[in-house]
Design an enzyme around this catalytic site. Structure first.
Site, PDB file in Angstrom:
ATOM      1  N   LYS A  97       0.852  -1.188   0.000  1.00 56.81           N
ATOM      2  CA  LYS A  97       0.000   0.000   0.000  1.00 56.81           C
ATOM      3  C   LYS A  97       0.881   1.228   0.000  1.00 56.81           C
ATOM      4  CE  LYS A  97      -4.429   1.172   0.378  1.00 56.81           C
ATOM      5  NZ  LYS A  97      -5.612   0.456  -0.110  1.00 56.81           N
TER       6      LYS A  97
HETATM    7  P1  NAD Z   1     -13.397   7.685  -2.525  1.00 60.42           P
HETATM    8  O1  NAD Z   1     -12.454   8.752  -2.168  1.00 60.42           O
HETATM    9  O2  NAD Z   1     -13.874   7.565  -3.937  1.00 60.42           O
HETATM   10  O3  NAD Z   1     -14.712   7.802  -1.586  1.00 60.42           O
HETATM   11  C1  NAD Z   1     -14.685   7.931  -0.212  1.00 60.42           C
HETATM   12  C2  NAD Z   1     -16.070   8.424   0.220  1.00 60.42           C
HETATM   13  O4  NAD Z   1     -16.170   8.431   1.640  1.00 60.42           O
HETATM   14  C3  NAD Z   1     -16.375   9.851  -0.236  1.00 60.42           C
HETATM   15  O5  NAD Z   1     -17.728   9.916  -0.641  1.00 60.42           O
HETATM   16  C4  NAD Z   1     -16.171  10.659   1.036  1.00 60.42           C
HETATM   17  O6  NAD Z   1     -16.909  11.884   1.041  1.00 60.42           O
HETATM   18  C5  NAD Z   1     -16.725   9.674   2.036  1.00 60.42           C
HETATM   19  N1  NAD Z   1     -16.392   9.966   3.424  1.00 60.42           N
HETATM   20  C6  NAD Z   1     -15.218  10.380   3.962  1.00 60.42           C
HETATM   21  N2  NAD Z   1     -15.364  10.568   5.295  1.00 60.42           N
HETATM   22  C7  NAD Z   1     -16.654  10.252   5.584  1.00 60.42           C
HETATM   23  C8  NAD Z   1     -17.415  10.231   6.778  1.00 60.42           C
HETATM   24  N3  NAD Z   1     -16.878  10.587   7.946  1.00 60.42           N
HETATM   25  N4  NAD Z   1     -18.719   9.855   6.718  1.00 60.42           N
HETATM   26  C9  NAD Z   1     -19.279   9.494   5.554  1.00 60.42           C
HETATM   27  N5  NAD Z   1     -18.610   9.488   4.385  1.00 60.42           N
HETATM   28  C10 NAD Z   1     -17.311   9.853   4.402  1.00 60.42           C
HETATM   29  O7  NAD Z   1     -12.729   6.326  -2.036  1.00 60.42           O
HETATM   30  P2  NAD Z   1     -13.097   4.837  -2.481  1.00 60.42           P
HETATM   31  O8  NAD Z   1     -12.161   4.428  -3.535  1.00 60.42           O
HETATM   32  O9  NAD Z   1     -14.562   4.718  -2.712  1.00 60.42           O
HETATM   33  O10 NAD Z   1     -12.684   4.044  -1.166  1.00 60.42           O
HETATM   34  C11 NAD Z   1     -13.556   3.941  -0.049  1.00 60.42           C
HETATM   35  C12 NAD Z   1     -13.053   2.839   0.856  1.00 60.42           C
HETATM   36  O11 NAD Z   1     -13.018   1.609   0.131  1.00 60.42           O
HETATM   37  C13 NAD Z   1     -11.631   3.032   1.399  1.00 60.42           C
HETATM   38  O12 NAD Z   1     -11.560   2.470   2.689  1.00 60.42           O
HETATM   39  C14 NAD Z   1     -10.783   2.224   0.443  1.00 60.42           C
HETATM   40  O13 NAD Z   1      -9.560   1.808   1.022  1.00 60.42           O
HETATM   41  C15 NAD Z   1     -11.708   1.054   0.201  1.00 60.42           C
HETATM   42  N6  NAD Z   1     -11.450   0.319  -1.032  1.00 60.42           N
HETATM   43  C16 NAD Z   1     -11.415   0.947  -2.244  1.00 60.42           C
HETATM   44  C17 NAD Z   1     -11.200   0.194  -3.387  1.00 60.42           C
HETATM   45  C18 NAD Z   1     -11.255   0.821  -4.770  1.00 60.42           C
HETATM   46  O14 NAD Z   1     -11.195   0.066  -5.742  1.00 60.42           O
HETATM   47  N7  NAD Z   1     -11.408   2.122  -4.907  1.00 60.42           N
HETATM   48  C19 NAD Z   1     -10.968  -1.187  -3.303  1.00 60.42           C
HETATM   49  C20 NAD Z   1     -11.013  -1.800  -2.049  1.00 60.42           C
HETATM   50  C21 NAD Z   1     -11.255  -1.035  -0.918  1.00 60.42           C
END
Ligand code: NAD
Length: 412
Positions: free
Chosen positions: A102
């Protein structure tokens, strides 16, 4: 407990049940390498700013190390270390030939211009350029990074090492990205929800779902669940939580808010009410999907939680105290290392297409993704049923077992 202690707690719990022993356990707990770099860039106003960047490579016993690069003010070594370890177990649970890594840069991307973000990404790629590579460590998007960031990384790496699209995944389609990658994590989450509901005699059609986080993962999970007939009653982003008891207009929210990254605080519609952020977590729904950041499901939330099932679309959203309470209350928690593995699975498909200079159709990608998610789900479910374990412990046992075998076969 900090993020690493939380992950290590889950590892030790599973290792003890498996009788792995301290020798192997020690190997599985320690990251192989930690790269901490400073990333100086010139700002648009002529000033210079220096950011902290990290790439932590946890384990390569099963193949090149893989996954996300995060841009967020809260990024630190501890956070990245925990996320790197999670990737090792996740790639093993879905049985793809990778280890875990990561990266992150401590920055607030909203405060940077596009030009500044590009310079930051390129400088970081220069700094870690000799540590990554298609057969070594392959970054991908995570919180606040996207296909454009991957395009800059690929370009910068290729300048230094020759054309190498397989050095990152989650690239734009025009630069050898894969069909289906953008929606993959959310799609995988929905496969898991659908099957888990089916196993309890329910259908996803008509099920009520609340989703915390409306970014890439949360918005696609909400949209695809909506298309399968689920009622998405509440969603939130960092700005606001919104609810409609009869179900939100998810396609509109997706198009008007998720795609342009517009804040949900601006959303208004008939029958839509605002919730406090914490209230969403304790709504009375069939499924609570956590798709924002880590450590949001605290002990208090676990006590007040009314959902029948929790799905960890985000990485590390549940603290161990909460996990124990939910286990005691008999509420299933489908863990991150299973539920959100759709993203890394399609990243693997992208890498596999790149190294063969091949292209698969979206149907092909989605079909293979569904197969991987359901096979992995069933493997974990088998252990849950056989040994009366929580889903998390069972998933860790599957992951640890595969990594431990590879480690022992390769030798110390
Ligand atoms: P992103 O940046 O696209 O979205 C994150 C979202 O969370 C945004 O809408 C943001 O406003 C919201 N957020 C932040 N703080 C918040 C809070 N306190 N309350 C409510 N909403 C809140 O990120 P993503 O790619 O969607 O990733 C989200 C999670 O999924 C992370 O933990 C990431 O590690 C995990 N993840 C992502 C992927 C991927 O392919 N993008 C794969 C596996 C896991």
């Amino acid at each position: 407990m900090n993020a690493v202690e939380i992950t290590n707690h889950y590892i030790r719990q599973a290792s003890e049940l498996m009788g792995l022993g301290s020798r192997v356990e020690r190997l599985l707990l320690s990251p192989e390498a930690e790269h901490h770099v400073s990333v100086p860039i010139e700002l648009d106003n002529g000033d210079v700013a220096v950011f902290s960047g990290f790439r932590i490579q946890h384990n390569s016993a099963r193949g090149p190390m893989k996954e996300g690069l995060r841009f967020h003010p809260s990024v630190d070594a501890d956070d990245v270390r925990a996320l790197a370890s999670l990737m090792t177990w996740k790639t093993a649970v879905v049985n793809i030939p990778y280890g875990g890594a990561k990266g992150g840069i401590a920055c607030d991307p909203a405060a940077l211009s596009t030009g500044e973000l590009e310079r930051l990404t390129r400088k970081f790629t220069q700094r870690i350029g000799s540590e990554i590579g298609p057969q070594r460590d392959i970054p991908a998007p995570d919180v606040n990074t996207n296909a454009q960031v991957m395009a800059w990384m690929m370009d910068e790496y290729s300048r230094l090492h020759g054309y190498a699209p397989a050095v990152v995944t989650g690239k734009p389609l025009e630069l050898q990205g894969s069909e289906g990658r953008e929606a993959a994590t959310g799609r995988g989450v929905v496969h898991v929800i659908e099957q888990a509901l089916r196993d309890t005699g329910r259908s996803i059609a008509g099920a009520t779902i609340a989703v915390q986080g409306f970014g890439n993962v949360g918005a696609y999970a909400a949209l695809l669940a909506h298309h399968r007939g689920a009622r998405i009653v509440a969603v939130s982003d960092a700005s606001a939580a919104v609810m409609h008891a009869d179900g939100l207009d998810v396609p509109r929210l997706f198009t008007d808010f998720a795609v342009p990254r517009r804040a949900l605080a601006e959303y208004q519609d008939d029958g839509v009410v605002r919730l406090e952020h914490e209230e969403l977590l304790t709504e009375d729904v069939d499924v609570l999907v956590l798709a924002a950041l880590g450590e949001v499901l605290t002990e208090q939330v676990a006590k007040d939680l009314r959902a029948r099932m929790v799905v960890e679309a985000a990485n590390g959203p549940t603290v161990p105290e909460a996990d124990a309470i939910l286990a005691h209350r008999g509420i299933a928690v489908l863990p991150d290392i299973l539920a959100n593995a759709g993203g890394v699975t399609v990243s693997y498909f992208e890498w596999a297409q790149n190294i063969q200079s091949m292209r698969w159709t979206e149907e092909e990608v989605n079909r293979r993704l569904e197969q991987v998610m359901l096979d992995s789900y069933r493997t974990v479910r088998g252990l849950v049923e056989q040994r009366n374990l929580t889903w998390r412990t069972a998933a860790y046992i599957v992951g640890l077992g595969r990594v431990a075998k590879a480690t022992v076969l390769r030798g110390v």
